[in-house]
Write a protein that holds these residues in place. Structure first.
Motif, mmCIF file in Angstrom:
data_model
loop_
_atom_site.group_PDB
_atom_site.id
_atom_site.type_symbol
_atom_site.label_atom_id
_atom_site.label_comp_id
_atom_site.label_asym_id
_atom_site.label_seq_id
_atom_site.Cartn_x
_atom_site.Cartn_y
_atom_site.Cartn_z
ATOM 1 N N ARG A 330 30.137 58.124 -5.773
ATOM 2 C CA ARG A 330 29.084 57.321 -5.179
ATOM 3 C C ARG A 330 28.009 56.934 -6.190
ATOM 4 O O ARG A 330 27.476 55.816 -6.149
ATOM 5 N N ARG A 334 26.835 53.100 -6.876
ATOM 6 C CA ARG A 334 25.455 52.632 -6.716
ATOM 7 C C ARG A 334 24.948 51.944 -7.968
ATOM 8 O O ARG A 334 24.211 50.956 -7.893
ATOM 9 N N ARG A 339 21.972 44.814 -5.076
ATOM 10 C CA ARG A 339 21.249 45.169 -3.856
ATOM 11 C C ARG A 339 21.691 44.204 -2.763
ATOM 12 O O ARG A 339 21.659 42.990 -2.943
ATOM 13 N N GLU A 345 17.286 44.031 8.857
ATOM 14 C CA GLU A 345 17.418 45.451 8.513
ATOM 15 C C GLU A 345 16.067 46.160 8.468
ATOM 16 O O GLU A 345 16.017 47.387 8.516
ATOM 17 N N SER A 552 22.242 43.332 10.800
ATOM 18 C CA SER A 552 22.405 44.560 10.014
ATOM 19 C C SER A 552 23.017 45.704 10.798
ATOM 20 O O SER A 552 23.478 46.680 10.209
ATOM 21 N N GLN A 558 27.130 47.107 7.645
ATOM 22 C CA GLN A 558 26.706 48.368 7.053
ATOM 23 C C GLN A 558 27.663 48.820 5.940
ATOM 24 O O GLN A 558 27.240 49.364 4.925
ATOM 25 N N ALA A 559 28.951 48.582 6.153
ATOM 26 C CA ALA A 559 29.924 48.940 5.118
ATOM 27 C C ALA A 559 29.691 48.126 3.853
ATOM 28 O O ALA A 559 29.833 48.638 2.729
ATOM 29 N N VAL A 561 26.704 46.777 2.947
ATOM 30 C CA VAL A 561 25.422 47.209 2.377
ATOM 31 C C VAL A 561 25.590 48.498 1.585
ATOM 32 O O VAL A 561 25.005 48.660 0.498
ATOM 33 N N ARG A 562 26.407 49.416 2.083
ATOM 34 C CA ARG A 562 26.642 50.694 1.386
ATOM 35 C C ARG A 562 27.742 50.584 0.335
ATOM 36 O O ARG A 562 27.930 51.511 -0.439
ATOM 37 N N TRP A 563 28.467 49.484 0.331
ATOM 38 C CA TRP A 563 29.673 49.314 -0.481
ATOM 39 C C TRP A 563 30.622 50.492 -0.223
ATOM 40 O O TRP A 563 30.945 51.283 -1.089
ATOM 41 N N ASP A 564 31.087 50.525 1.014
ATOM 42 C CA ASP A 564 31.923 51.636 1.465
ATOM 43 C C ASP A 564 33.214 51.106 2.083
ATOM 44 O O ASP A 564 33.428 51.227 3.299
ATOM 45 N N HIS A 568 34.997 52.204 5.872
ATOM 46 C CA HIS A 568 35.279 51.155 6.852
ATOM 47 C C HIS A 568 36.762 51.121 7.188
ATOM 48 O O HIS A 568 37.141 50.960 8.358
#
Length: 677
Positions: A330, A334, A339, A345, A552, A558-559, A561-564, A568
């Motif tokens: 992570r 990051r 961003r 949001e 948001s 959300q996935a 925004v978090r780069w996840d 997801h």
């Protein structure tokens, strides 16, 4: 041994002394004939009639094409075998491994072997075959620098496994800004250094060019060949022959390259497996990822599935334990990501911009674009589609404007029809809607539901006077690269040009339009498109910003925004498992005239009993390619994943029963369809 001459009289033909029986795949478009047929090999064709060659045989009195799959000593056929009439070419075009793969792909998709062989083997080009074969140049490939892969957990272990010739299976999520082509080239170099071959499939020609350049830089030009349709039949066949003859160890290309006959195959890889370009539009509709999984399983090759996002199918490979994930920690993610800001949001956003949720380009988007332009960097603007006004929405709440009669979406008619041409029309029933009122908020105002790339470019030109606006895709030429200068680049998904040094910002417009499509994979496809664009933006430490025009609170936002992508994909697979959708289960869509669909369903239910669940049928629009406007229906069949092979076999048998009865109406069968309902 002297070559036997062909006797002028067919009655004088003699069978070959050894292995006189040829097992042949015959090009016959009837499902009940989807099997091999035995023929006699005459002595004068003994030397040329080897497994893999193209031949001509007589079938029902007609001379048809075929592939000789194997030679045998005996046959189970009762009676006299017909002769192999002619060997079209002594070139063994069909490798045994590819033939077995084609059979497995056909069985998985409830299709026919020869339909897959048409995808796997390009048409013959006699002049190219007669050319001097390409010699295999000596290669001096060394183990690649592992630093790039060391940024990922299990990345270095993957390179070690490829260098040792082990059959590693990996699902890789590339970091934002990653030079993905160089990473794939390094994986190929590790495999070639171990004396094995490599096959890599990418979505389109632009990706082929980027990957080819990266592989050439790492491996040398003599080790790499690109296979794409735009090469033309002669050049493509020339390159394909170089692969088939073992002169080139690395083959890269688009969809059909998944069947390339690479010698001593050690690695098969696919980049961006969620791209719909990887899905074959012709029966039996194989997907590149599924073909490569089958190929890795049957050949013992390593498999690498890569992309910025992850599909539910990729997640299933990981959760089943068949593949390991190659992802960054992570902290590394990051540092690499820009961003990312979504609509609403923070409360400060809405206080600053009261029209935030209704505006197509809210203040936060203008602010991000201006900051990037002032810093001397270009700005990427992603628009879901081309054109101007595909459909209409309520001007107050932005809900899709719908017809009062059938609830279909409203749009503006094209062309110059009758007097009510200026009125909104229903895209389903065609009725004019002179007095629209929103069913959600009661407003009578209408606005463009999606403003396409053309109109967006015009709007941005007025909003940013003095700034050059360029378009890529959506009717305009697709740009391979954009300049590293302050300008606005408006692109449709998949047409985003690269920029040396990256974009300063990206604006992802009309997110609700992407999410509003009727498709099983709409959410993961939306995230994939967003991530592909956001990955081109510089990291947040260098000022990179991405603004996504979507609420948001949506999980997919959300996935992003978090780069996840991993989280997801896990949630997407869990939700599909809960409701019983692929890939958690196997499904098939059966489409065609109502009576024919009913007959197929009855046949499948009789064969599978309670193990199959039937959903529907429902009426659908007729196939536009059909010559009749007879109403058609679609039914869905669902079974447990372990019963997928039985379902495909039952559908194949049902289709075979229809063709044996000489049924004339066409029934289309597709396993794991993208559209459900």
């Amino acid at each position: 041994m002297p070559v036997a001459t062909r006797p002028a009289n067919r009655g004088e033909w003699q069978a070959a002394a050894a292995a006189p029986v040829a097992r042949v795949a015959v090009d016959v478009p009837l499902t009940h004939l989807d099997r091999t047929f035995d023929y006699q090999v005459p002595a004068h064709l003994d030397a040329d009639a080897q497994p893999g060659v193209r031949i001509k045989v007589r079938f029902s009195g007609r001379l048809v094409d075929g592939f000789l799959l194997e030679r045998a000593e005996t046959t189970d056929h009762v009676g006299t075998l017909a002769w192999v009439e002619r060997v079209v070419s002594p070139e063994p075009a069909l490798a045994p491994e590819v033939a077995a793969l084609a059979r497995a792909v056909a069985d998985r998709g409830a299709g026919m072997l020869y339909d897959v062989l048409r995808l796997a083997v390009p048409p013959r080009h006699a002049k190219v075959e007669a050319e001097e074969p390409r010699a295999r140049a000596p290669l001096a490939v060394t183990a690649p620098d592992p630093a790039g892969w060391a940024r990922y957990r299990h990345g270095a272990a993957l390179l070690d496994a490829l260098g040792a010739g082990r059959a590693a299976h990996a699902v890789w999520q590339a970091l934002p800004g990653e030079d993905w082509a160089t990473r794939l080239a390094e994986a190929a170099a590790a495999t070639v250094a171990a004396g094995r071959g490599v096959l890599i499939v990418v979505p389109d020609q632009r990706d082929v060019a980027v990957l080819c350049a990266a592989c050439t830089a790492v491996l040398g030009a003599d080790a790499v060949v690109a296979l794409t349709a735009d090469l033309g039949p002669a050049e493509r066949y020339r390159r394909w022959l170089a692969v088939r003859r073992g002169a080139v160890p690395v083959a890269i290309g688009t969809r059909a390259t998944a069947f390339a006959p690479v010698a001593r195959l050690g690695l098969v890889a696919v980049w961006d497996d969620g791209d719909d370009s990887h899905a074959e539009p012709r029966a039996p509709y194989p997907h590149v990822r599924d073909v490569l999984v089958l190929r890795a399983h049957t050949s013992g090759a390593a498999l690498l599935v890569g992309g910025h996002a992850r599909t539910a199918e990729g997640q299933l490979l990981v959760e089943s334990g068949w593949a390991r994930e190659v992802v960054a920690e992570r902290a590394v993610v990051r540092d690499a990501m820009p961003r990312i800001v979504a609509i609403g949001e923070t409360t400060a956003q809405e206080e600053r911009d009261p029209a935030l949720r209704a505006a197509r380009l809210p203040h936060v988007a203008f602010e991000a674009a201006r900051a990037a332009l002032d810093a001397g960097k270009p700005v990427l603007v992603q628009v879901p589609r081309a054109g101007y006004v595909p459909w209409l929405a309520c001007g107050s709440c932005r809900e899709t404007a719908r017809c009062r009669h059938c609830a279909g979406p409203l749009g503006l008619p094209s062309g110059t029809p009758d007097g009510d041409a200026a009125l909104p029309h229903c895209r389903w029933c065609g009725r004019a809607e002179p007095a629209f009122r929103c069913a959600h908020c009661g407003s009578r105002r209408l606005r463009a539901g999606v403003v396409g790339s053309g109109r967006t470019a015009e709007e941005l030109g007025r909003a940013f006077p003095g700034v050059q606006v360029r378009a890529s895709g959506g009717g305009a030429a697709v740009l391979d690269a954009a300049d590293a200068r302050p300008e606005l680049v408006v692109a449709t998904p998949g047409a985003e040009p690269q920029v040396d040094g990256g974009y300063g910002a990206a604006l992802l417009l009309d997110g609700w339009a992407l999410l509003g499509r009727a498709d099983l994979r709409v959410v993961e496809e939306t995230l994939r498109r967003w991530m592909a664009a956001a990955a081109l933006v510089v990291p947040h430490g260098a000022g990179g910003r991405v603004v996504v025009m979507a609420p948001s609170d949506l999980p997919v936002v959300q996935a992003l925004v978090r780069w996840d992508p991993v989280g997801h994909a896990a949630a997407e697979l869990a939700s599909r498992t809960e409701v019983g959708f692929p890939p958690a289960v196997r499904m098939a869509a059966v489409e065609g005239p109502a009576a024919a669909v009913a007959a197929v369903l009855d046949d499948v239910e009789e064969r599978l009993g309670a193990t199959v669940e039937v959903l529907g049928p429902v009426e659908i629009e007729p196939d536009p390619r059909a010559e009749t406007d007879t109403p058609e229906e679609r039914a869905l069949l669902r079974v447990r994943r372990t019963e997928g092979k039985a379902l495909a076999a039952a559908l194949h048998a049902a289709q075979a029963a229809r063709t044996a009865r000489k049924a004339t109406d066409v029934v289309r069968v597709r396993m794991d369809p993208p559209q459900i309902g």
